[in-house]
Design a protein around this motif. Sequence first.
Motif, mmCIF file in Angstrom:
data_model
loop_
_atom_site.group_PDB
_atom_site.id
_atom_site.type_symbol
_atom_site.label_atom_id
_atom_site.label_comp_id
_atom_site.label_asym_id
_atom_site.label_seq_id
_atom_site.Cartn_x
_atom_site.Cartn_y
_atom_site.Cartn_z
ATOM 1 N N ASP A 21 1.119 -1.202 -0.329
ATOM 2 C CA ASP A 21 -0.173 -0.201 -0.269
ATOM 3 C C ASP A 21 0.800 1.315 -0.056
ATOM 4 O OD1 ASP A 21 -1.624 1.773 -0.304
ATOM 5 O OD2 ASP A 21 -2.826 1.141 2.010
ATOM 6 N N TYR A 22 1.345 1.484 -1.042
ATOM 7 C CA TYR A 22 2.402 2.894 -1.280
ATOM 8 C C TYR A 22 2.064 3.973 -1.475
ATOM 9 C CZ TYR A 22 6.503 5.359 -3.172
ATOM 10 O OH TYR A 22 7.239 6.800 -3.597
ATOM 11 N N HIS A 23 1.940 4.561 0.465
ATOM 12 C CA HIS A 23 2.737 6.154 0.683
ATOM 13 C C HIS A 23 0.627 6.111 0.634
ATOM 14 C CE1 HIS A 23 6.300 8.206 -0.104
ATOM 15 N NE2 HIS A 23 6.220 7.072 -0.149
ATOM 16 N N HIS A 51 8.251 -5.376 -0.021
ATOM 17 C CA HIS A 51 8.326 -4.096 0.598
ATOM 18 C C HIS A 51 8.035 -3.668 1.400
ATOM 19 C CE1 HIS A 51 12.133 -1.739 -0.386
ATOM 20 N NE2 HIS A 51 11.303 -0.842 -1.000
ATOM 21 N N GLY A 52 8.412 -4.140 2.811
ATOM 22 C CA GLY A 52 7.766 -3.132 3.664
ATOM 23 C C GLY A 52 5.648 -2.904 3.402
ATOM 24 N N TYR A 53 5.204 -2.368 4.549
ATOM 25 C CA TYR A 53 4.129 -2.112 4.291
ATOM 26 C C TYR A 53 3.066 -0.646 3.132
ATOM 27 C CZ TYR A 53 -0.988 -2.091 4.608
ATOM 28 O OH TYR A 53 -2.104 -2.216 4.369
ATOM 29 N N ARG A 54 3.735 0.550 3.317
ATOM 30 C CA ARG A 54 3.526 1.958 3.083
ATOM 31 C C ARG A 54 4.632 2.293 2.316
ATOM 32 N NH1 ARG A 54 -2.128 3.855 6.198
ATOM 33 N NH2 ARG A 54 -3.028 2.727 5.247
ATOM 34 N N HIS A 55 5.760 1.827 3.424
ATOM 35 C CA HIS A 55 7.238 2.476 2.832
ATOM 36 C C HIS A 55 7.609 3.937 3.329
ATOM 37 C CE1 HIS A 55 10.804 3.088 0.203
ATOM 38 N NE2 HIS A 55 10.631 2.353 -0.059
ATOM 39 N N LYS A 88 4.256 -3.623 16.005
ATOM 40 C CA LYS A 88 4.136 -3.201 14.784
ATOM 41 C C LYS A 88 4.953 -3.524 13.739
ATOM 42 C CE LYS A 88 3.403 1.220 16.793
ATOM 43 N NZ LYS A 88 3.735 2.901 17.321
ATOM 44 N N ALA A 89 6.037 -3.966 13.563
ATOM 45 C CA ALA A 89 6.337 -4.995 12.812
ATOM 46 C C ALA A 89 5.701 -5.887 12.549
ATOM 47 C CB ALA A 89 8.280 -5.049 12.506
ATOM 48 N N ARG A 90 5.801 -6.445 12.636
ATOM 49 C CA ARG A 90 5.042 -8.092 12.429
ATOM 50 C C ARG A 90 3.875 -7.567 12.619
ATOM 51 N NH1 ARG A 90 1.490 -10.946 15.424
ATOM 52 N NH2 ARG A 90 1.682 -13.176 14.999
ATOM 53 N N THR A 91 2.584 -6.896 12.659
ATOM 54 C CA THR A 91 1.743 -6.874 12.052
ATOM 55 C C THR A 91 1.398 -6.144 10.476
ATOM 56 O OG1 THR A 91 1.211 -5.856 14.470
ATOM 57 C CG2 THR A 91 -0.533 -5.154 12.281
ATOM 58 N N ARG A 92 2.814 -5.565 10.372
ATOM 59 C CA ARG A 92 3.188 -4.573 8.992
ATOM 60 C C ARG A 92 3.073 -6.168 8.296
ATOM 61 N NH1 ARG A 92 5.060 1.455 9.679
ATOM 62 N NH2 ARG A 92 3.776 2.175 10.826
ATOM 63 N N ILE A 93 3.956 -6.394 8.507
ATOM 64 C CA ILE A 93 4.438 -7.216 8.253
ATOM 65 C C ILE A 93 3.073 -8.356 7.803
ATOM 66 C CG2 ILE A 93 6.263 -9.830 7.153
ATOM 67 C CD1 ILE A 93 8.219 -8.001 8.805
ATOM 68 N N LEU A 94 2.698 -9.100 8.623
ATOM 69 C CA LEU A 94 1.661 -10.037 8.174
ATOM 70 C C LEU A 94 0.472 -9.092 7.193
ATOM 71 C CD1 LEU A 94 1.109 -11.955 11.655
ATOM 72 C CD2 LEU A 94 2.214 -12.682 9.719
ATOM 73 N N ARG A 95 0.194 -8.181 7.702
ATOM 74 C CA ARG A 95 -0.953 -7.032 6.292
ATOM 75 C C ARG A 95 -0.053 -7.388 5.171
ATOM 76 N NH1 ARG A 95 -2.858 -2.730 10.472
ATOM 77 N NH2 ARG A 95 -4.476 -3.736 11.640
ATOM 78 N N GLY A 96 1.481 -7.436 5.004
ATOM 79 C CA GLY A 96 1.411 -6.730 3.938
ATOM 80 C C GLY A 96 1.934 -8.293 2.896
ATOM 81 N N LEU A 97 1.678 -9.812 4.214
ATOM 82 C CA LEU A 97 1.249 -10.608 2.968
ATOM 83 C C LEU A 97 0.100 -10.749 2.899
ATOM 84 C CD1 LEU A 97 3.709 -12.480 5.380
ATOM 85 C CD2 LEU A 97 4.428 -11.959 2.861
#
Length: 238
Positions: A21-23, A51-55, A88-97
Motif C-alpha cells: 500500500d505505497y504511501h 517491500h515493507g507495507y507503506r514505505h 508493529k513490525a510483525r503486524t505490518r509484515i503480516l498485513r503486507g503478506l
Amino acid sequence: NTLAFLDDLGLGPVALLVVPDYHGLGRADRDDRFASFIESRILRGDEIVLHGYRHTDTAPRPRGIREWLVRRLYTDNEGEFSQLDFEKARTRILRGLVVLRSAGWHPTGFVAPAWLMSPSALCALEETSLEYFATRDAVVVVRSGERIAAPSLVVSTRAAWRRALSPMWNQALLAHHATSRVVRVALHPADLRFPAMEQLWRRLFSQLEDREVVTEAQLIPPPSRRAALARDTLLGGT
C-alpha cells in the motif's frame, strides 16, 4: 521504464520489490492494471518480494544526530521499519503478506525500505513464513541466520550532489567487490529519468555481463525451502 530497460539489455529474471500500500495510496491487490502487470512479470520468471507495507517512516522525530542522519539524510522519511517495535513490525509484515497473497502472489523474501530494520523488526520476521531478508550487503536466511554476502550497487538521484557522486561510488564499489561471488544491482524507477544515471547503469552492466543473473530467492540454499508456517496468522487489511 526500468523493466523495459532491463529487458532490452537481455537481463532477467529480476526481483520485483512490491509495496502492498505505497504511501497509503491504495492496496496493490485492488489495482487490476497493476496486478495484471505483475502477473505478466511472474510469467517471465520474475520474483515478487515484500517491500515493507507503506514505505513511509511514521515513527516519532529522530533522537540525536546519528538517527537524524540515517532517517532524514540517508533516506528521506522512507525507512518504514527503522524504528518499529516488535508488534508493529510483525503486524505490518503480516498485513503486507495478506495483500500480496490475496493477489495470488507468494513472496518468500523481505526487503525493508532503504534496507533499514530495527532489532525488533528482525525478530518479527521470525514470526512469519518469510524465508529470507536482504540488507544492503547481504541476503540472510531468517531462521538459520546464514548470511550470504551480496553487496549492492545502487544510485541516489534525490539531489545533484548525489547524482554526481553515484558514478564514482559505484565504480569503486564494483572494483572492490570484483571477485565477490554475488553482486546485486538495485534499480529504482527514478534512476532512468537522468541520462547520466542511465549511462552509468549501462556501463556497470557491461562490466557484469559475464555473470549469471539470478534473484535473491535463488541464492537461498535448498534446505531453507519450506512450506508456509501454519502459525502465519492472517490479519485483515486496511
